[in-house]
Design a protein around this motif. Structure first.
Motif, short mmCIF file in Angstrom:
data_model
loop_
_atom_site.label_atom_id
_atom_site.label_comp_id
_atom_site.label_asym_id
_atom_site.label_seq_id
_atom_site.Cartn_x
_atom_site.Cartn_y
_atom_site.Cartn_z
N GLN A 27 0.83 -1.21 0.00
CA GLN A 27 0.00 0.00 0.00
C GLN A 27 0.86 1.26 0.00
N GLN A 28 1.93 1.25 0.78
CA GLN A 28 2.84 2.40 0.83
C GLN A 28 3.58 2.59 -0.50
N LYS A 29 3.97 1.48 -1.13
CA LYS A 29 4.63 1.56 -2.44
C LYS A 29 3.69 2.19 -3.47
N LYS A 30 2.43 1.77 -3.43
CA LYS A 30 1.43 2.32 -4.35
C LYS A 30 1.28 3.82 -4.14
N LEU A 31 1.25 4.23 -2.88
CA LEU A 31 1.15 5.65 -2.57
C LEU A 31 2.38 6.41 -3.09
N LYS A 32 3.56 5.86 -2.85
CA LYS A 32 4.79 6.51 -3.31
C LYS A 32 4.76 6.71 -4.83
N GLN A 33 4.36 5.66 -5.55
CA GLN A 33 4.28 5.75 -7.02
C GLN A 33 3.27 6.82 -7.44
N SER A 34 2.14 6.88 -6.75
CA SER A 34 1.10 7.87 -7.07
C SER A 34 1.61 9.29 -6.86
N ILE A 35 2.33 9.51 -5.77
CA ILE A 35 2.86 10.85 -5.48
C ILE A 35 3.88 11.26 -6.54
N GLU A 36 4.81 10.35 -6.86
CA GLU A 36 5.85 10.68 -7.84
C GLU A 36 5.25 10.97 -9.21
N ALA A 37 4.24 10.20 -9.61
CA ALA A 37 3.58 10.44 -10.90
C ALA A 37 2.86 11.79 -10.87
N PHE A 38 2.17 12.09 -9.78
CA PHE A 38 1.46 13.36 -9.61
C PHE A 38 2.44 14.53 -9.71
N CYS A 39 3.59 14.40 -9.06
CA CYS A 39 4.60 15.47 -9.09
C CYS A 39 5.15 15.68 -10.50
N THR A 59 0.10 4.67 10.64
CA THR A 59 -0.10 4.05 9.32
C THR A 59 1.08 4.32 8.37
N GLY A 60 2.12 4.97 8.87
CA GLY A 60 3.34 5.13 8.07
C GLY A 60 3.34 6.29 7.11
N LYS A 61 2.60 7.35 7.43
CA LYS A 61 2.52 8.51 6.53
C LYS A 61 3.88 9.19 6.37
N SER A 62 4.55 9.44 7.49
CA SER A 62 5.84 10.14 7.44
C SER A 62 6.92 9.29 6.78
N VAL A 63 6.85 7.98 6.95
CA VAL A 63 7.83 7.09 6.32
C VAL A 63 7.75 7.21 4.80
N VAL A 64 6.52 7.23 4.27
CA VAL A 64 6.34 7.39 2.83
C VAL A 64 6.85 8.76 2.38
N LEU A 65 6.54 9.78 3.16
CA LEU A 65 6.98 11.13 2.81
C LEU A 65 8.51 11.20 2.74
N SER A 66 9.17 10.62 3.72
CA SER A 66 10.64 10.61 3.75
C SER A 66 11.20 9.88 2.54
N SER A 67 10.60 8.76 2.18
CA SER A 67 11.06 7.96 1.04
C SER A 67 10.85 8.71 -0.28
N VAL A 68 9.67 9.32 -0.44
CA VAL A 68 9.38 10.06 -1.68
C VAL A 68 10.30 11.27 -1.79
N PHE A 69 10.50 11.99 -0.69
CA PHE A 69 11.34 13.19 -0.74
C PHE A 69 12.77 12.83 -1.15
N ASN A 70 13.27 11.73 -0.62
CA ASN A 70 14.62 11.29 -1.00
C ASN A 70 14.69 10.98 -2.50
N SER A 71 13.66 10.31 -3.03
CA SER A 71 13.63 9.98 -4.47
C SER A 71 13.53 11.24 -5.33
N ILE A 72 12.67 12.18 -4.90
CA ILE A 72 12.49 13.43 -5.65
C ILE A 72 13.79 14.24 -5.69
#
Length: 411
Positions: A27-39, A59-72
Protein backbone atom coordinates in the motif's frame (compact mmCIF):
# COMPACT_ATOMS: atom_id res chain seq x y z
CA UNK A 1 19.73 5.77 -5.87
CA UNK A 2 21.69 4.90 -2.73
CA UNK A 3 21.05 1.36 -1.54
CA UNK A 4 19.50 0.50 1.81
CA UNK A 5 22.63 -1.32 2.96
CA UNK A 6 24.55 1.98 3.00
CA UNK A 7 22.44 3.37 5.84
CA UNK A 8 22.44 1.28 8.98
CA UNK A 9 20.33 2.39 11.93
CA UNK A 10 19.63 0.66 15.21
CA UNK A 11 15.91 -0.18 15.19
CA UNK A 12 15.74 1.39 18.65
CA UNK A 13 16.82 4.77 17.32
CA UNK A 14 14.02 7.20 16.55
CA UNK A 15 15.74 8.04 13.24
CA UNK A 16 15.17 4.49 12.01
CA UNK A 17 11.43 5.12 12.11
CA UNK A 18 11.80 7.80 9.40
CA UNK A 19 14.53 6.20 7.32
CA UNK A 20 13.79 6.58 3.59
CA UNK A 21 15.20 3.07 3.15
CA UNK A 22 12.73 1.43 5.50
CA UNK A 23 10.90 -1.31 3.61
CA UNK A 24 7.50 -0.11 2.40
CA UNK A 25 4.32 -2.18 2.33
CA UNK A 26 2.47 -2.74 -0.94
CA UNK A 27 0.00 0.00 0.00
CA UNK A 28 2.84 2.40 0.83
CA UNK A 29 4.63 1.56 -2.44
CA UNK A 30 1.43 2.32 -4.35
CA UNK A 31 1.15 5.65 -2.57
CA UNK A 32 4.79 6.51 -3.31
CA UNK A 33 4.28 5.75 -7.02
CA UNK A 34 1.10 7.87 -7.07
CA UNK A 35 2.86 10.85 -5.48
CA UNK A 36 5.85 10.68 -7.84
CA UNK A 37 3.58 10.44 -10.90
CA UNK A 38 1.46 13.36 -9.61
CA UNK A 39 4.60 15.47 -9.09
CA UNK A 40 6.03 14.71 -12.54
CA UNK A 41 2.80 15.75 -14.27
CA UNK A 42 1.95 18.83 -12.21
CA UNK A 43 5.41 20.33 -11.74
CA UNK A 44 5.33 21.18 -15.46
CA UNK A 45 2.28 23.46 -15.11
CA UNK A 46 2.00 26.75 -13.17
CA UNK A 47 -0.03 25.16 -10.36
CA UNK A 48 -0.87 24.90 -7.63
CA UNK A 49 -1.70 21.20 -7.34
CA UNK A 50 -2.44 19.42 -4.07
CA UNK A 51 -1.91 15.77 -3.04
CA UNK A 52 -3.34 14.77 0.36
CA UNK A 53 -2.14 11.74 2.35
CA UNK A 54 -4.58 10.70 5.05
CA UNK A 55 -4.38 7.95 7.64
CA UNK A 56 -4.55 7.30 11.36
CA UNK A 57 -1.53 7.51 13.66
CA UNK A 58 0.89 4.67 12.95
CA UNK A 59 -0.10 4.05 9.32
CA UNK A 60 3.34 5.13 8.07
CA UNK A 61 2.52 8.51 6.53
CA UNK A 62 5.84 10.14 7.44
CA UNK A 63 7.83 7.09 6.32
CA UNK A 64 6.34 7.39 2.83
CA UNK A 65 6.98 11.13 2.81
CA UNK A 66 10.64 10.61 3.75
CA UNK A 67 11.06 7.96 1.04
CA UNK A 68 9.38 10.06 -1.68
CA UNK A 69 11.34 13.19 -0.74
CA UNK A 70 14.62 11.29 -1.00
CA UNK A 71 13.63 9.98 -4.47
CA UNK A 72 12.49 13.43 -5.65
CA UNK A 73 15.73 15.07 -4.50
CA UNK A 74 17.77 12.31 -6.14
CA UNK A 75 15.97 12.98 -9.42
CA UNK A 76 16.38 16.74 -8.99
CA UNK A 77 20.10 16.68 -8.25
CA UNK A 78 21.37 13.66 -10.21
CA UNK A 79 18.57 12.45 -12.49
CA UNK A 80 18.27 12.45 -16.26
CA UNK A 81 18.05 15.90 -17.85
CA UNK A 82 14.74 15.05 -19.56
CA UNK A 83 13.07 14.08 -16.26
CA UNK A 84 10.50 16.76 -15.28
CA UNK A 85 11.96 16.58 -11.77
CA UNK A 86 15.49 17.52 -12.89
CA UNK A 87 16.80 20.76 -11.35
CA UNK A 88 13.61 21.33 -9.38
CA UNK A 89 13.66 23.34 -6.13
CA UNK A 90 11.90 21.30 -3.46
CA UNK A 91 11.35 21.52 0.30
CA UNK A 92 9.96 19.44 3.14
CA UNK A 93 8.09 21.61 5.63
CA UNK A 94 7.99 20.39 9.22
CA UNK A 95 6.06 22.34 11.85
CA UNK A 96 7.41 20.29 14.74
CA UNK A 97 10.69 21.15 16.46
CA UNK A 98 11.53 17.56 17.45
CA UNK A 99 10.63 16.08 14.05
CA UNK A 100 12.78 18.56 12.11
CA UNK A 101 15.78 17.43 14.19
CA UNK A 102 15.13 13.87 13.07
CA UNK A 103 14.85 14.79 9.39
CA UNK A 104 18.08 16.80 9.53
CA UNK A 105 19.86 13.92 11.25
CA UNK A 106 18.78 11.59 8.43
CA UNK A 107 19.92 14.15 5.81
CA UNK A 108 23.51 13.76 7.02
CA UNK A 109 23.57 10.26 5.51
CA UNK A 110 21.79 10.96 2.22
CA UNK A 111 23.79 12.07 -0.84
CA UNK A 112 21.06 14.18 -2.47
CA UNK A 113 19.23 15.62 0.55
CA UNK A 114 20.51 18.72 2.35
CA UNK A 115 19.67 20.00 5.81
CA UNK A 116 18.48 23.27 4.24
CA UNK A 117 15.78 21.28 2.39
CA UNK A 118 13.88 21.05 5.69
CA UNK A 119 12.17 24.22 6.83
CA UNK A 120 9.47 25.51 9.17
CA UNK A 121 6.24 26.76 7.50
CA UNK A 122 6.49 30.46 8.39
CA UNK A 123 10.15 30.55 7.33
CA UNK A 124 9.25 29.00 3.97
CA UNK A 125 6.33 31.38 3.36
CA UNK A 126 8.33 34.48 4.29
CA UNK A 127 11.33 33.35 2.24
CA UNK A 128 9.25 32.78 -0.91
CA UNK A 129 7.34 36.05 -0.52
CA UNK A 130 10.61 37.94 -0.07
CA UNK A 131 12.12 36.38 -3.18
CA UNK A 132 8.90 36.71 -5.17
CA UNK A 133 9.34 33.12 -6.33
CA UNK A 134 7.62 29.76 -6.13
CA UNK A 135 9.11 26.44 -5.13
CA UNK A 136 8.50 23.47 -7.38
CA UNK A 137 7.43 20.68 -5.00
CA UNK A 138 6.71 21.19 -1.32
CA UNK A 139 5.99 18.37 1.12
CA UNK A 140 4.31 19.14 4.44
CA UNK A 141 4.58 16.60 7.24
CA UNK A 142 1.98 16.84 10.03
CA UNK A 143 -0.03 19.41 8.04
CA UNK A 144 -2.70 19.26 10.78
CA UNK A 145 -0.24 21.43 12.78
CA UNK A 146 -0.35 24.25 10.21
CA UNK A 147 -1.90 27.48 11.43
CA UNK A 148 -5.40 28.23 10.20
CA UNK A 149 -5.34 31.81 11.47
CA UNK A 150 -2.73 34.58 11.86
CA UNK A 151 -0.45 34.18 14.86
CA UNK A 152 1.87 36.92 16.12
CA UNK A 153 3.85 34.48 18.30
CA UNK A 154 4.84 32.49 15.19
CA UNK A 155 5.34 35.66 13.10
CA UNK A 156 2.64 34.50 10.72
CA UNK A 157 0.64 37.49 9.49
CA UNK A 158 -1.60 35.94 6.82
CA UNK A 159 -4.82 33.99 7.37
CA UNK A 160 -3.94 30.37 6.63
CA UNK A 161 -0.57 28.63 6.23
CA UNK A 162 -1.74 26.01 3.73
CA UNK A 163 -3.24 28.73 1.55
CA UNK A 164 0.08 30.61 1.57
CA UNK A 165 2.11 27.46 0.86
CA UNK A 166 -0.09 26.73 -2.16
CA UNK A 167 0.51 30.28 -3.44
CA UNK A 168 4.27 29.73 -3.13
CA UNK A 169 4.46 26.27 -4.79
CA UNK A 170 3.65 24.41 -7.98
CA UNK A 171 2.94 21.11 -6.25
CA UNK A 172 2.10 20.57 -2.56
CA UNK A 173 1.97 17.13 -0.91
CA UNK A 174 0.58 17.10 2.63
CA UNK A 175 0.17 14.54 5.41
CA UNK A 176 -3.09 15.22 7.22
CA UNK A 177 -4.88 13.56 10.16
CA UNK A 178 -7.66 15.63 11.69
CA UNK A 179 -7.52 13.40 14.80
CA UNK A 180 -4.13 14.94 15.60
CA UNK A 181 -5.18 18.62 15.63
CA UNK A 182 -4.02 19.99 19.00
CA UNK A 183 -4.75 23.74 19.02
CA UNK A 184 -7.59 26.10 18.13
CA UNK A 185 -5.20 28.27 16.11
CA UNK A 186 -4.36 25.27 13.95
CA UNK A 187 -7.88 23.85 13.87
CA UNK A 188 -8.47 21.82 10.72
CA UNK A 189 -10.93 19.22 9.55
CA UNK A 190 -11.34 17.23 6.34
CA UNK A 191 -13.99 19.68 5.06
CA UNK A 192 -11.48 22.56 5.22
CA UNK A 193 -8.86 20.51 3.37
CA UNK A 194 -11.35 19.46 0.68
CA UNK A 195 -12.11 23.15 0.05
CA UNK A 196 -8.48 23.69 -0.92
CA UNK A 197 -8.71 20.78 -3.37
CA UNK A 198 -11.65 22.28 -5.25
CA UNK A 199 -10.81 23.75 -8.65
CA UNK A 200 -7.16 22.64 -8.77
CA UNK A 201 -5.47 19.35 -9.78
CA UNK A 202 -5.72 17.21 -6.66
CA UNK A 203 -5.64 13.66 -5.33
CA UNK A 204 -6.27 12.05 -1.97
CA UNK A 205 -4.90 8.74 -0.71
CA UNK A 206 -5.94 6.97 2.51
CA UNK A 207 -3.39 4.76 4.28
CA UNK A 208 -5.20 2.11 6.31
CA UNK A 209 -2.64 -0.50 7.43
CA UNK A 210 -1.40 -0.11 11.01
CA UNK A 211 2.39 -0.43 11.39
CA UNK A 212 3.21 1.13 14.74
CA UNK A 213 1.01 -0.62 17.28
CA UNK A 214 1.89 -4.29 16.86
CA UNK A 215 -1.20 -5.69 18.52
CA UNK A 216 -4.41 -7.53 17.79
CA UNK A 217 -7.30 -5.46 16.48
CA UNK A 218 -8.95 -5.23 19.91
CA UNK A 219 -6.16 -2.91 21.15
CA UNK A 220 -6.84 -0.33 18.42
CA UNK A 221 -10.58 -0.79 18.99
CA UNK A 222 -10.14 -0.10 22.71
CA UNK A 223 -8.09 3.07 22.10
CA UNK A 224 -10.53 4.27 19.43
CA UNK A 225 -13.49 3.75 21.78
CA UNK A 226 -11.66 5.51 24.62
CA UNK A 227 -11.01 8.64 22.55
CA UNK A 228 -14.75 8.60 21.79
CA UNK A 229 -15.34 8.57 25.59
CA UNK A 230 -16.36 4.90 25.83
CA UNK A 231 -14.65 2.43 28.17
CA UNK A 232 -14.61 -1.10 26.75
CA UNK A 233 -13.47 -4.33 28.44
CA UNK A 234 -9.69 -4.52 28.18
CA UNK A 235 -8.16 -6.27 25.15
CA UNK A 236 -7.33 -9.95 25.60
CA UNK A 237 -3.87 -10.84 26.88
CA UNK A 238 -1.40 -10.97 24.01
CA UNK A 239 2.19 -10.20 23.05
CA UNK A 240 1.39 -6.46 23.06
CA UNK A 241 1.71 -5.51 26.73
CA UNK A 242 -1.35 -3.47 27.71
CA UNK A 243 -1.55 -2.74 31.44
CA UNK A 244 -3.36 -0.46 33.88
CA UNK A 245 -1.53 0.90 36.92
CA UNK A 246 -2.96 1.97 40.27
CA UNK A 247 0.25 3.82 41.16
CA UNK A 248 2.08 6.33 38.96
CA UNK A 249 5.37 5.65 40.78
CA UNK A 250 5.15 1.96 39.94
CA UNK A 251 4.38 2.81 36.30
CA UNK A 252 7.51 4.99 36.23
CA UNK A 253 9.69 2.14 37.53
CA UNK A 254 8.29 -0.29 34.95
CA UNK A 255 8.97 2.18 32.12
CA UNK A 256 12.56 2.68 33.35
CA UNK A 257 13.07 -1.09 33.47
CA UNK A 258 11.62 -1.44 29.96
CA UNK A 259 13.94 1.29 28.73
CA UNK A 260 16.98 -0.47 30.23
CA UNK A 261 16.04 -3.75 28.56
CA UNK A 262 14.17 -2.77 25.38
CA UNK A 263 15.22 0.87 24.88
CA UNK A 264 13.07 3.72 23.51
CA UNK A 265 10.54 3.61 26.35
CA UNK A 266 9.24 6.84 27.88
CA UNK A 267 6.63 8.27 30.19
CA UNK A 268 4.07 10.71 28.73
CA UNK A 269 1.18 12.73 30.16
CA UNK A 270 -1.81 14.75 29.10
CA UNK A 271 -1.20 18.50 29.33
CA UNK A 272 -2.96 18.75 32.70
CA UNK A 273 -0.08 19.90 34.87
CA UNK A 274 1.43 23.42 34.97
CA UNK A 275 4.25 24.17 32.54
CA UNK A 276 5.85 27.31 31.10
CA UNK A 277 8.68 27.99 28.66
CA UNK A 278 10.66 30.12 31.12
CA UNK A 279 13.73 27.94 31.67
CA UNK A 280 12.46 26.59 35.01
CA UNK A 281 11.61 22.99 35.84
CA UNK A 282 7.94 22.06 36.25
CA UNK A 283 6.75 18.84 37.82
CA UNK A 284 3.92 16.38 37.50
CA UNK A 285 2.65 15.43 40.93
CA UNK A 286 0.56 12.38 41.71
CA UNK A 287 0.61 10.17 44.83
CA UNK A 288 4.06 8.52 45.06
CA UNK A 289 5.14 10.45 41.95
CA UNK A 290 7.07 13.70 41.46
CA UNK A 291 8.79 13.88 38.04
CA UNK A 292 9.58 16.92 35.91
CA UNK A 293 8.11 17.76 32.53
CA UNK A 294 10.49 17.52 29.56
CA UNK A 295 12.98 20.38 29.42
CA UNK A 296 12.85 22.47 26.28
CA UNK A 297 16.16 22.05 24.38
CA UNK A 298 15.53 23.46 20.90
CA UNK A 299 19.27 23.59 20.11
CA UNK A 300 19.93 19.98 21.07
CA UNK A 301 20.70 17.96 17.96
CA UNK A 302 18.93 14.79 19.11
CA UNK A 303 15.17 14.49 19.43
CA UNK A 304 13.69 14.11 22.94
CA UNK A 305 12.81 10.42 22.53
CA UNK A 306 16.43 9.57 21.64
CA UNK A 307 18.23 11.39 24.46
CA UNK A 308 19.27 9.12 27.36
CA UNK A 309 18.58 11.77 30.01
CA UNK A 310 14.88 12.07 29.11
CA UNK A 311 14.06 8.77 30.83
CA UNK A 312 13.83 10.94 33.97
CA UNK A 313 11.29 13.28 32.37
CA UNK A 314 7.65 13.15 31.28
CA UNK A 315 6.98 13.98 27.63
CA UNK A 316 4.03 15.98 26.39
CA UNK A 317 1.95 15.51 23.26
CA UNK A 318 4.12 18.15 21.55
CA UNK A 319 7.32 16.31 22.42
CA UNK A 320 6.21 12.94 21.14
CA UNK A 321 3.81 13.59 18.23
CA UNK A 322 5.06 11.81 15.11
CA UNK A 323 7.42 9.51 17.03
CA UNK A 324 7.43 5.79 17.80
CA UNK A 325 8.31 4.36 21.22
CA UNK A 326 8.80 0.70 22.03
CA UNK A 327 6.81 1.12 25.26
CA UNK A 328 4.72 4.15 26.22
CA UNK A 329 3.52 4.93 29.73
CA UNK A 330 0.67 7.45 29.72
CA UNK A 331 -0.58 9.47 32.69
CA UNK A 332 -4.15 10.63 32.13
CA UNK A 333 -4.43 13.85 34.11
CA UNK A 334 -7.34 15.76 35.71
CA UNK A 335 -9.06 16.65 32.40
CA UNK A 336 -9.95 12.96 31.94
CA UNK A 337 -12.69 12.00 34.41
CA UNK A 338 -15.32 9.28 34.60
CA UNK A 339 -19.12 9.28 34.92
CA UNK A 340 -19.99 6.07 36.82
CA UNK A 341 -23.73 6.33 36.12
CA UNK A 342 -23.34 6.47 32.34
CA UNK A 343 -20.09 4.47 32.19
CA UNK A 344 -18.29 6.98 30.00
CA UNK A 345 -15.53 9.57 30.10
CA UNK A 346 -16.20 13.20 30.93
CA UNK A 347 -13.64 15.66 29.56
CA UNK A 348 -13.03 18.80 31.63
CA UNK A 349 -11.35 21.48 29.45
CA UNK A 350 -11.20 23.84 32.45
CA UNK A 351 -8.44 21.60 33.88
CA UNK A 352 -6.31 21.74 30.71
CA UNK A 353 -3.03 23.55 31.35
CA UNK A 354 -2.04 24.19 27.72
CA UNK A 355 -2.90 27.88 27.39
CA UNK A 356 -1.67 28.01 23.79
CA UNK A 357 -4.17 25.33 22.76
CA UNK A 358 -7.23 27.45 23.49
CA UNK A 359 -6.28 30.92 22.23
CA UNK A 360 -9.60 32.63 21.45
CA UNK A 361 -11.06 32.33 17.95
CA UNK A 362 -14.17 34.26 16.99
CA UNK A 363 -14.45 32.62 13.57
CA UNK A 364 -15.24 29.12 14.86
CA UNK A 365 -18.63 27.78 15.91
CA UNK A 366 -19.08 25.21 18.70
CA UNK A 367 -15.74 26.13 20.32
CA UNK A 368 -16.48 24.13 23.50
CA UNK A 369 -17.01 20.98 21.41
CA UNK A 370 -13.77 21.66 19.52
CA UNK A 371 -11.86 22.12 22.80
CA UNK A 372 -13.08 18.75 24.01
CA UNK A 373 -12.07 17.19 20.68
CA UNK A 374 -8.58 18.71 20.94
CA UNK A 375 -8.10 17.04 24.34
CA UNK A 376 -9.38 13.71 22.99
CA UNK A 377 -7.02 14.11 20.01
CA UNK A 378 -4.10 14.59 22.40
CA UNK A 379 -5.07 11.38 24.24
CA UNK A 380 -5.19 9.56 20.89
CA UNK A 381 -1.68 10.78 20.03
CA UNK A 382 -0.28 9.69 23.41
CA UNK A 383 -1.95 6.27 23.37
CA UNK A 384 -0.74 5.39 19.87
CA UNK A 385 3.02 5.83 20.44
CA UNK A 386 3.90 2.37 21.79
CA UNK A 387 4.94 -0.35 19.32
CA UNK A 388 5.06 -3.20 21.84
CA UNK A 389 3.18 -1.92 24.87
CA UNK A 390 0.95 0.71 26.47
CA UNK A 391 0.72 1.37 30.21
CA UNK A 392 -1.96 3.66 31.66
CA UNK A 393 -2.44 5.50 34.94
CA UNK A 394 -5.51 7.69 35.54
CA UNK A 395 -5.35 10.63 37.95
CA UNK A 396 -9.15 10.64 38.42
CA UNK A 397 -9.93 8.11 41.22
CA UNK A 398 -13.23 7.01 39.64
CA UNK A 399 -11.62 6.34 36.26
CA UNK A 400 -8.69 4.61 37.92
CA UNK A 401 -11.02 2.30 39.85
CA UNK A 402 -12.98 1.51 36.68
CA UNK A 403 -9.86 0.66 34.68
CA UNK A 404 -8.37 -1.41 37.51
CA UNK A 405 -11.66 -3.33 37.80
CA UNK A 406 -11.53 -4.12 34.08
CA UNK A 407 -7.97 -5.36 34.49
CA UNK A 408 -9.03 -7.63 37.37
CA UNK A 409 -11.80 -9.07 35.20
CA UNK A 410 -9.33 -9.81 32.42
CA UNK A 411 -7.33 -12.03 34.78
Amino acid sequence: MQQASHVQHDHNQAVFKLSPFKKLSEQQKKLKQSIEAFCRVNVQIPGPALFVIQGDAGTGKSVVLSSVFNSIQSASRSGAADDPLAQTENYLIVNHAEMIKLYKEIAEELPYVRKKDFIRPTSFINQMHKRGERADIVFVDEAHLLLSKSDRYNRFNQDNQLEEILKCSRVVVIVFDEKQVLKLKSYWNHVAVKRFMDGIPSEIFHLTDQFRVRAAADVSEWINAFVHKHVLPLPHKQTFDFRIFDDAGELFQVIKARNSHDHLSRLLATYDYPYALDGKDYFIDEPNFHVRWDRSKPTDKQAWAERADTIDEVGSVYTIQGFDLNYAGVILGPTVTYDEQNDQLVIRPENYQDGAAFVKRDDLDHVDTIKEQIILNSINVLMTRGVYGLYLYASDPKLRRRLMALQEKRR
